[in-house]
Enzyme design. Structure first.
Site, PDB file in Angstrom:
ATOM      1  N   GLU A  80     118.380 -27.692-117.016  1.00  0.00           N
ATOM      2  CA  GLU A  80     117.914 -26.508-116.266  1.00  0.00           C
ATOM      3  C   GLU A  80     118.171 -25.230-117.050  1.00  0.00           C
ATOM      4  O   GLU A  80     117.785 -24.141-116.591  1.00  0.00           O
ATOM      5  CB  GLU A  80     118.647 -26.417-114.915  1.00  0.00           C
ATOM      6  CG  GLU A  80     118.437 -27.591-113.968  1.00  0.00           C
ATOM      7  CD  GLU A  80     119.505 -28.653-114.150  1.00  0.00           C
ATOM      8  OE1 GLU A  80     120.326 -28.532-115.091  1.00  0.00           O
ATOM      9  OE2 GLU A  80     119.508 -29.627-113.373  1.00  0.00           O
TER      10      GLU A  80
ATOM     11  N   ASN B  38     126.493 -37.190-123.489  1.00  0.00           N
ATOM     12  CA  ASN B  38     125.095 -37.310-123.053  1.00  0.00           C
ATOM     13  C   ASN B  38     124.522 -35.912-122.784  1.00  0.00           C
ATOM     14  O   ASN B  38     123.314 -35.722-122.802  1.00  0.00           O
ATOM     15  CB  ASN B  38     124.966 -38.204-121.803  1.00  0.00           C
ATOM     16  CG  ASN B  38     125.965 -37.853-120.693  1.00  0.00           C
ATOM     17  OD1 ASN B  38     126.868 -37.060-120.895  1.00  0.00           O
ATOM     18  ND2 ASN B  38     125.806 -38.473-119.542  1.00  0.00           N
TER      19      ASN B  38
ATOM     20  N   GLY C 146     123.735 -31.888-123.460  1.00  0.00           N
ATOM     21  CA  GLY C 146     123.427 -31.053-124.619  1.00  0.00           C
ATOM     22  C   GLY C 146     123.165 -29.644-124.120  1.00  0.00           C
ATOM     23  O   GLY C 146     122.108 -29.383-123.565  1.00  0.00           O
ATOM     24  N   HIS C 147     124.155 -28.775-124.241  1.00  0.00           N
ATOM     25  CA  HIS C 147     124.002 -27.411-123.725  1.00  0.00           C
ATOM     26  C   HIS C 147     123.618 -26.476-124.866  1.00  0.00           C
ATOM     27  O   HIS C 147     124.378 -26.294-125.806  1.00  0.00           O
ATOM     28  CB  HIS C 147     125.302 -26.952-123.052  1.00  0.00           C
ATOM     29  CG  HIS C 147     125.573 -27.683-121.775  1.00  0.00           C
ATOM     30  ND1 HIS C 147     126.777 -27.672-121.137  1.00  0.00           N
ATOM     31  CD2 HIS C 147     124.759 -28.471-121.024  1.00  0.00           C
ATOM     32  CE1 HIS C 147     126.702 -28.415-120.039  1.00  0.00           C
ATOM     33  NE2 HIS C 147     125.495 -28.908-119.962  1.00  0.00           N
TER      34      HIS C 147
ATOM     35  N   THR D  38     120.890 -42.086-122.482  1.00  0.00           N
ATOM     36  CA  THR D  38     121.005 -41.414-123.776  1.00  0.00           C
ATOM     37  C   THR D  38     121.653 -42.344-124.810  1.00  0.00           C
ATOM     38  O   THR D  38     121.829 -41.954-125.957  1.00  0.00           O
ATOM     39  CB  THR D  38     121.860 -40.134-123.648  1.00  0.00           C
ATOM     40  OG1 THR D  38     123.149 -40.514-123.167  1.00  0.00           O
ATOM     41  CG2 THR D  38     121.244 -39.136-122.685  1.00  0.00           C
TER      42      THR D  38
ATOM     43  N   THR E  39     118.644 -36.066-127.319  1.00  0.00           N
ATOM     44  CA  THR E  39     117.903 -37.201-127.884  1.00  0.00           C
ATOM     45  C   THR E  39     116.564 -36.808-128.488  1.00  0.00           C
ATOM     46  O   THR E  39     115.906 -37.632-129.123  1.00  0.00           O
ATOM     47  CB  THR E  39     117.632 -38.250-126.782  1.00  0.00           C
ATOM     48  OG1 THR E  39     116.904 -37.600-125.726  1.00  0.00           O
ATOM     49  CG2 THR E  39     118.913 -38.825-126.230  1.00  0.00           C
TER      50      THR E  39
ATOM     51  N   PRO F 238     110.596 -36.124-125.464  1.00  0.00           N
ATOM     52  CA  PRO F 238     109.804 -35.162-124.686  1.00  0.00           C
ATOM     53  C   PRO F 238     110.194 -35.279-123.208  1.00  0.00           C
ATOM     54  O   PRO F 238     110.407 -36.377-122.710  1.00  0.00           O
ATOM     55  CB  PRO F 238     108.350 -35.603-124.895  1.00  0.00           C
ATOM     56  CG  PRO F 238     108.390 -36.922-125.562  1.00  0.00           C
ATOM     57  CD  PRO F 238     109.771 -37.161-126.095  1.00  0.00           C
ATOM     58  N   ARG F 239     110.322 -34.133-122.551  1.00  0.00           N
ATOM     59  CA  ARG F 239     110.680 -34.169-121.128  1.00  0.00           C
ATOM     60  C   ARG F 239     109.419 -34.247-120.275  1.00  0.00           C
ATOM     61  O   ARG F 239     108.403 -33.636-120.621  1.00  0.00           O
ATOM     62  CB  ARG F 239     111.473 -32.910-120.753  1.00  0.00           C
ATOM     63  CG  ARG F 239     112.789 -32.820-121.489  1.00  0.00           C
ATOM     64  CD  ARG F 239     113.523 -31.521-121.167  1.00  0.00           C
ATOM     65  NE  ARG F 239     114.747 -31.409-121.965  1.00  0.00           N
ATOM     66  CZ  ARG F 239     115.230 -30.273-122.441  1.00  0.00           C
ATOM     67  NH1 ARG F 239     114.616 -29.133-122.204  1.00  0.00           N
ATOM     68  NH2 ARG F 239     116.331 -30.270-123.150  1.00  0.00           N
TER      69      ARG F 239
ATOM     70  N   GLY G  61     114.399 -15.772-120.831  1.00  0.00           N
ATOM     71  CA  GLY G  61     114.334 -16.083-122.258  1.00  0.00           C
ATOM     72  C   GLY G  61     115.663 -16.646-122.704  1.00  0.00           C
ATOM     73  O   GLY G  61     116.647 -16.594-121.948  1.00  0.00           O
TER      74      GLY G  61
HETATM   75  P1  IMP Z   1     123.252 -41.685-119.374  1.00  0.00           P
HETATM   76  O1  IMP Z   1     123.971 -40.525-118.767  1.00  0.00           O
HETATM   77  O2  IMP Z   1     123.189 -41.637-120.867  1.00  0.00           O
HETATM   78  O3  IMP Z   1     123.745 -42.993-118.853  1.00  0.00           O
HETATM   79  O4  IMP Z   1     121.704 -41.606-118.897  1.00  0.00           O
HETATM   80  C1  IMP Z   1     121.315 -41.785-117.542  1.00  0.00           C
HETATM   81  C2  IMP Z   1     120.147 -40.877-117.182  1.00  0.00           C
HETATM   82  O5  IMP Z   1     120.590 -39.527-117.166  1.00  0.00           O
HETATM   83  C3  IMP Z   1     118.976 -40.918-118.163  1.00  0.00           C
HETATM   84  O6  IMP Z   1     117.775 -40.707-117.435  1.00  0.00           O
HETATM   85  C4  IMP Z   1     119.238 -39.724-119.073  1.00  0.00           C
HETATM   86  O7  IMP Z   1     118.058 -39.236-119.655  1.00  0.00           O
HETATM   87  C5  IMP Z   1     119.801 -38.741-118.057  1.00  0.00           C
HETATM   88  N1  IMP Z   1     120.706 -37.742-118.643  1.00  0.00           N
HETATM   89  C6  IMP Z   1     121.984 -37.914-119.026  1.00  0.00           C
HETATM   90  N2  IMP Z   1     122.502 -36.766-119.485  1.00  0.00           N
HETATM   91  C7  IMP Z   1     121.531 -35.846-119.382  1.00  0.00           C
HETATM   92  C8  IMP Z   1     121.483 -34.447-119.649  1.00  0.00           C
HETATM   93  O8  IMP Z   1     122.448 -33.804-120.087  1.00  0.00           O
HETATM   94  N3  IMP Z   1     120.292 -33.829-119.394  1.00  0.00           N
HETATM   95  C9  IMP Z   1     119.227 -34.502-118.879  1.00  0.00           C
HETATM   96  N4  IMP Z   1     119.246 -35.798-118.584  1.00  0.00           N
HETATM   97  C10 IMP Z   1     120.383 -36.467-118.838  1.00  0.00           C
END
Ligand code: IMP
Length: 427
Positions: free
Chosen positions: A14, A38, A40-41, A130, A300, A303-304, A414
């Site tokens: 977000e 997992n 990524g800020h 991830t 990763t 594409p979102r 922005g």
């Molecule tokens: P995991 O947290 O790697 O087990 O992934 C589980 C789900 O959460 C997957 O759909 C990931 O794409 C999503 N996910 C995990 N961390 C993030 C994040 O920081 N941003 C967006 N999606 C996330």
């Protein structure tokens, strides 16, 4: 307003990194309480861009103290890489970071089991993780088979690790996957602990004393409520509580010491990985949102998936997290669109519903009920007050506030700190 919990109010991504960075100005402490690398800020400071995975964003500010709490799962080798990278860019992380001795550790076998788990799921049941080993590490925590940072500092660590590796190798071999080498993991972990060891402590009294002194504290949420293991689109979720309650259980700071919850909400919706997404756009408009919003994963690179704003999902965040105000992000991405849709309810099997269903098969059948709004087709960048925005943009924001019952306190137009309008308590 001494303690603020910041949560993601959608499926992650977000724009929390930037809002955390803005709020950090006033905080003395920045605390991560759940998730792992997992996350990524992304934070832009001046002309420089940073993507932080485990280290709290407060590390980019002099004089801030950062905590990785007990609720986080932590890969020691990748944390050291992140620390070294930031140190090389001039940020003395080691001086600013404390790591809970109760935080659980992610080992290479967790990552391998994560990949195996995904590969072996039936078609259509993959989560799209991830692959950072997050689920298996939290699984071991719940199964009481995990190792914590305190264990890594204990003389018995080699024995504890050897028995875990033996068990995990049995599981990997049964799956026909390569096994891991205990000695190699031990050496890599011990090397990482040369950097991390001095930062590990009992963070409970540290945070207790800071709260008692009334110091400003920011709890930096990772992922988002729709990925929460209880309130998200289970099983297409992460393995921790991204809801505001996770800030308490993941740090040891109790609920009656929390003052405020800020929900970070993107002006449209995105999701990475699998799982239902009622307002997803499979057309040129979705492509345009992805292109203009640069919607590719910070961790990763995937594409979102993109879609229209969903007020049903936002109200779910309000109810489960007690959101006091929104930080509304990426409104500028909508600048060029002729019309905008807002989803106000779902239609499920011919019935209109206003709640977010628990059953993902039902959620997948939900059709969004849209309300169409004219776009503003003008730049919002550079606006310093809400009143400077095009009238249609002001109406769009007012409608989101009305549908969710929560005011917008922070508006982001922005990636830079300067592209922000602060209202209410922040002004
Ligand atoms: P995991 O947290 O790697 O087990 O992934 C589980 C789900 O959460 C997957 O759909 C990931 O794409 C999503 N996910 C995990 N961390 C993030 C994040 O920081 N941003 C967006 N999606 C996330």
């Amino acid at each position: 307003m001494a303690t603020t919990i910041l949560i993601g109010a959608q499926w992650g991504d977000e724009g929390k990194g930037k809002i955390i960075d803005v709020l950090t100005e006033r905080a003395t402490w920045v605390v991560r309480a759940q998730g792992g690398n997992n996350a990524g800020h992304t934070v832009e400071v001046g002309d420089e861009k940073f993507v932080l995975h485990l280290v709290p964003s407060g590390v980019l500010h002099a004089g801030k103290r950062c905590v990785i709490g007990n609720g986080v799962v932590l890969d020691p080798v990748s944390l050291v890489e992140e620390i070294d990278g930031l140190t090389a860019r001039g940020f003395p992380v080691a001086e600013r970071l404390h790591i809970s001795d109760r935080a659980h550790v992610v080992f290479p076998y967790h990552r391998m089991l994560d990949a195996q788990g995904e590969a072996r799921r039936a078609k259509g049941e993959q989560i799209g993780t991830t692959q950072r080993g997050i689920g298996p590490a939290y699984g071991d925590k719940a199964a009481r088979f995990g190792l914590r940072m305190a264990d890594l500092l204990d003389p018995e660590f080699p024995t504890l690790l050897t028995s875990r590796v033996a068990e995990k190798n049995r599981a990997l071999a049964a799956l026909g996957a390569p096994t891991v080498d205990a000695a190699e993991i031990l050496a890599a972990t011990q090397k990482a602990m040369k950097t991390l060891g001095p930062l590990v402590c009992d963070t409970v009294p540290l945070l207790y004393d800071a709260v008692a002194r009334g110091e400003e504290m920011l709890f930096e949420g990772a992922q988002g409520i729709l990925l929460d293991i209880d309130f998200g689109t289970y099983p297409y979720v992460t393995s921790s509580n991204a809801a505001s309650g996770g800030a308490c259980t993941g740090s040891g700071v109790p609920p009656n010491r929390m003052d405020r919850v800020v929900g970070v909400l993107k002006a449209y919706v995105t999701r990475v990985g699998e799982g239902p997404f009622p307002t997803e756009l499979h057309d040129a408009t979705g492509e345009e949102l992805r292109r203009v919003g640069n919607e590719f994963g910070a961790t990763t690179g995937r594409p979102r998936r993109c879609g229209w704003f969903d007020a049903v999902a936002a109200r779910h965040a309000v109810m489960t997290c007690g959101v006091d105000e929104w930080a509304l992000t990426k409104l500028d991405v909508l600048d060029g669109f002729a019309t905008l849709n807002i989803c106000t309810a779902y239609e499920l099997d011919g019935r209109r519903i206003a709640h977010f269903p628990a059953n993902v098969r039902e959620l997948a059948r939900c059709k969004p009920v849209y309300e169409e709004h004219p776009g503003w087709q003008a730049s919002t960048r550079g606006a310093k007050r809400l009143e400077d925005l095009p009238p249609a943009a002001q109406t769009y924001i007012a409608r989101l506030e009305e549908l969710t019952g929560v005011p917008v306190g922070i508006l982001s137009l922005g990636p830079r700190r300067a592209d922000t309008i602060l209202r209410g308590v922040h002004a």
